[in-house]
Motif scaffolding. Structure first.
Motif, PDB file in Angstrom:
ATOM      1  N   GLY A 175       5.737   0.219   0.997  1.00  0.00           N
ATOM      2  CA  GLY A 175       5.841   1.577   1.121  1.00  0.00           C
ATOM      3  C   GLY A 175       6.828   1.919   2.363  1.00  0.00           C
ATOM      4  O   GLY A 175       7.372   0.756   3.129  1.00  0.00           O
TER       5      GLY A 175
ATOM      6  N   SER B 131       1.562   1.046  -0.929  1.00  0.00           N
ATOM      7  CA  SER B 131       0.570   0.389  -2.076  1.00  0.00           C
ATOM      8  C   SER B 131       0.438  -1.124  -2.024  1.00  0.00           C
ATOM      9  O   SER B 131       1.210  -1.723  -1.199  1.00  0.00           O
TER      10      SER B 131
ATOM     11  N   ARG C 164      -6.697  -1.997  -0.796  1.00  0.00           N
ATOM     12  CA  ARG C 164      -6.357  -0.491  -0.930  1.00  0.00           C
ATOM     13  C   ARG C 164      -7.434   0.383  -0.171  1.00  0.00           C
ATOM     14  O   ARG C 164      -6.852   1.337   0.359  1.00  0.00           O
TER      15      ARG C 164
ATOM     16  N   GLU D 205       0.357   6.535   1.880  1.00  0.00           N
ATOM     17  CA  GLU D 205       1.723   6.250   1.171  1.00  0.00           C
ATOM     18  C   GLU D 205       2.096   4.884   0.946  1.00  0.00           C
ATOM     19  O   GLU D 205       2.985   4.505   0.063  1.00  0.00           O
TER      20      GLU D 205
ATOM     21  N   SER E  64      -0.070  -4.859  -4.433  1.00  0.00           N
ATOM     22  CA  SER E  64       0.002  -5.424  -5.683  1.00  0.00           C
ATOM     23  C   SER E  64      -0.717  -6.835  -5.095  1.00  0.00           C
ATOM     24  O   SER E  64      -0.266  -7.398  -4.195  1.00  0.00           O
TER      25      SER E  64
END
Length: 194
Positions: A82, A66, A55, A64, A68
């Motif tokens: 993204g 992301s 991150r 913009e 996971s």
């Protein structure tokens, strides 16, 4: 401001401790001994460490995007998604590979171990690459089965060889094998005898 301070701040923002112990201020005489911040962070779950690092990294590249992260039975797998994610993978996935190496290094440093595997995918690049390699393996398997001749592929990274090995593992007519050493390690597909 000197460049070292800026670099240390930048690395700290990515979850990488940049200060040497000699640069830390001495503890107050009445202060209880405590672990350096880098050691305290080592108690965090690897998933948390990896997600925070990624991150921090992508926030500086494209806010913009992301991230996971999930833990599988053999690795930590991260997905960066993204609108412009595919660009981040870089030419032939080189930037993706570099991000993966950095992520692994951060985890190894935080965890004090290196057996934890890290796989990063950006914009589905690895999935598309695996699909392409699987289709190639299937085409080559048909060719080798028909001709009866061994097919030797160009040197490729272990992750790519693994995709082909998995694709051909249950094939009734051919088998795969890695040969060579280091950067020249390559895969051969040969008829299955027996």
């Amino acid at each position: 401001m000197d460049n070292r301070t800026n670099l240390d701040d930048y690395l700290a923002g990515l979850g990488i401790a940049g200060a040497d112990e000699s640069e830390l201020p001495p503890p107050a005489p009445d202060a209880a001994p405590s672990a350096p911040p880098a050691l305290e962070a080592a108690h965090e779950a690897p998933v948390v460490v990896l997600e925070r690092f990624l991150r921090g990294l992508i926030a500086r590249i494209d806010p913009e995007l992301s991230v996971s992260v999930q833990e599988t039975e053999d690795a930590l797998e991260a997905e960066i998604t993204g609108e412009n994610a595919a660009k981040l993978a870089g030419r032939d996935g080189r930037t993706l590979g570099a991000i993966e190496v950095l992520a692994y290094t951060v985890l190894a440093k935080q965890e004090g171990r290196s057996e934890l595997r890290v796989r990063v995918d950006i914009g589905g690049f690895r999935k598309r690459q695996a699909d392409t390699l699987t289709k190639l393996a299937e085409r080559l398997a048909v060719q080798v089965a028909k001709s009866g001749e061994v097919h030797e592929m160009q040197p490729m990274p272990a992750a790519e060889r693994r995709v082909i090995h998995i694709a051909l593992k249950e094939h009734p007519d051919v088998m795969s094998e890695s040969v060579g050493e280091g950067a020249s390690r390559r895969l051969i597909i040969k008829p299955r005898h027996g």
